[in-house]
Scaffold this active site. Sequence first.
Site, mmCIF file in Angstrom:
data_model
loop_
_atom_site.group_PDB
_atom_site.id
_atom_site.type_symbol
_atom_site.label_atom_id
_atom_site.label_comp_id
_atom_site.label_asym_id
_atom_site.label_seq_id
_atom_site.Cartn_x
_atom_site.Cartn_y
_atom_site.Cartn_z
ATOM 1 N N GLU A 7 24.137 -10.233 -11.106
ATOM 2 C CA GLU A 7 23.007 -9.149 -10.214
ATOM 3 C C GLU A 7 22.483 -9.291 -9.307
ATOM 4 O O GLU A 7 22.295 -10.693 -8.897
ATOM 5 C CB GLU A 7 22.558 -8.343 -10.968
ATOM 6 N N TYR B 231 11.541 6.494 -9.694
ATOM 7 C CA TYR B 231 11.689 5.269 -10.657
ATOM 8 C C TYR B 231 11.597 6.543 -12.219
ATOM 9 O O TYR B 231 10.041 6.087 -12.837
ATOM 10 C CB TYR B 231 11.456 4.280 -10.602
ATOM 11 N N ARG C 17 3.409 -4.165 -14.203
ATOM 12 C CA ARG C 17 3.735 -4.024 -14.795
ATOM 13 C C ARG C 17 4.188 -5.052 -16.008
ATOM 14 O O ARG C 17 4.971 -4.655 -16.792
ATOM 15 C CB ARG C 17 4.595 -2.948 -14.892
#
Length: 366
Positions: free
Chosen positions: A298, A346, A170
């Site tokens: 993160e 998702y 992606r």
Amino acid sequence: MYDYLVVGAGLFGAVFAREAVNKGKKVLVIDKREHIAGNVYTKEIEGINVHEYGAHIFHTNNKEVWDYVNKFAEFNRFTNSPVANYKGELFSLPFNMYTFNKMWGVVTPDEAKAKIEEQKSQAGITEPKNLEEQAISLVGTDIYEKLIKGYTEKQWGRPCTELPAFIIKRLPVRYTFDNNYFNALYQGIPMGGYTGMVANMLDGIEVRTGTDYFENKKELDVQAKKIIYTGPIDAYYDFKLGTLEYRSVRFETEVLDTPNYQGNAAVNFTDRETPYTRIIEHKFFEFGEQPKTVISREYSSEWKPGDEPYYPVNDEKNGALYEEYKKLADAEDDVIFGGRLGEYKYYDMDKVIESALACAGKELSN
Ligand code: FAD
Ligand code: UDP
């Protein structure tokens, strides 16, 4: 008596509630959290809208969804262009001519293609079988080693040779000078934060935050003809068939006494040694010029029951378990399951809005 009780004040719940009220229905929205907006919730700190549950960049190819969200917020021109930091060396993302030039000194698209072909044939990959092989055949060994391997292994907690190839597909690879991370036609951030956008969706609708559905189920159920449930599907059935798994993320947020910490909204740390995957500097989503800044490191983490659910684990085991729960859900007459937790899927924001609009369209035409 309400026509609909909407469990969850995230995007799915808010869009459904808006559409139902527009059609003259009586709706009550509840959320167990103390605030609306679900995972797109933004909170103001030092005048900066902080994305509490992870950075959210709105992007879509769907004109109807884009027009819809623009009714509730004005969007700015933010374009996601993350920077990769590999041991202090900086590269452009997604992979494009700026990245190739920095990596190899190549100047033309043909030179970049030749370099990638050379590395790919040296690695001897014909049919990529896993993420490592897929990455090398897309961008060559150097980019794989510096910008993909460490980041991916931190993010997913396992070696690239054991991860499916599709995860990396992606990410765009471009032979042009274009740092836009997404290929979408429309992109931006709601000015003033996502919470304001969701508040506008819920304008005039009765909302009770800090209200857990299961703790108040008996009294709530008798007040509504139908329920729109956007919490975890397994929780609805008290986990009786087993627990669906998630991958989690932990955020360490800090206020810093400097106006500009890293010069960009997102910097990915692509080496294996840095323990976090990326740092988000929230003010840059809205081109902020405040005297201070807020950053979030993160960390990708294993999920255990009770933790905040983030990414559904779309493997065979969890997929099969979800199908079993879905059979139960399909047999319900008065409950509709929606959203990323209700459908264990998702969903990007635009897809969840698309799905809520479709659900409302079907339900409210009856
Ligand atoms: P949620 O927002 O999770 O809403 C569900 C709500 O139900 C929650 O508020 C919860 O508290 C409530 N609830 C659950 N159980 C109960 C209960 N028992 N009683 C009462 N209330 C309950 N998408 C993009 O398009 N772009 C991005 O850049 C992007 N970044 C992301 C980054 C991260 C880290 C993650 C995890 C997701 C990201 N997404 C992004 C996806 C986006 O967050 C989702 O598409 C969207 O938030 C889903 O909305 P929802 O309403 O389905 O779920
Ligand atoms: N990825 C990477 N290096 C980066 C950014 C992404 O290797 O600097 C890989 C990683 O495997 C990640 C995948 O590309 O899981 C998809 O990236 P994306 O940013 O779309 O992931 P998200 O955070 O949205 O899940």
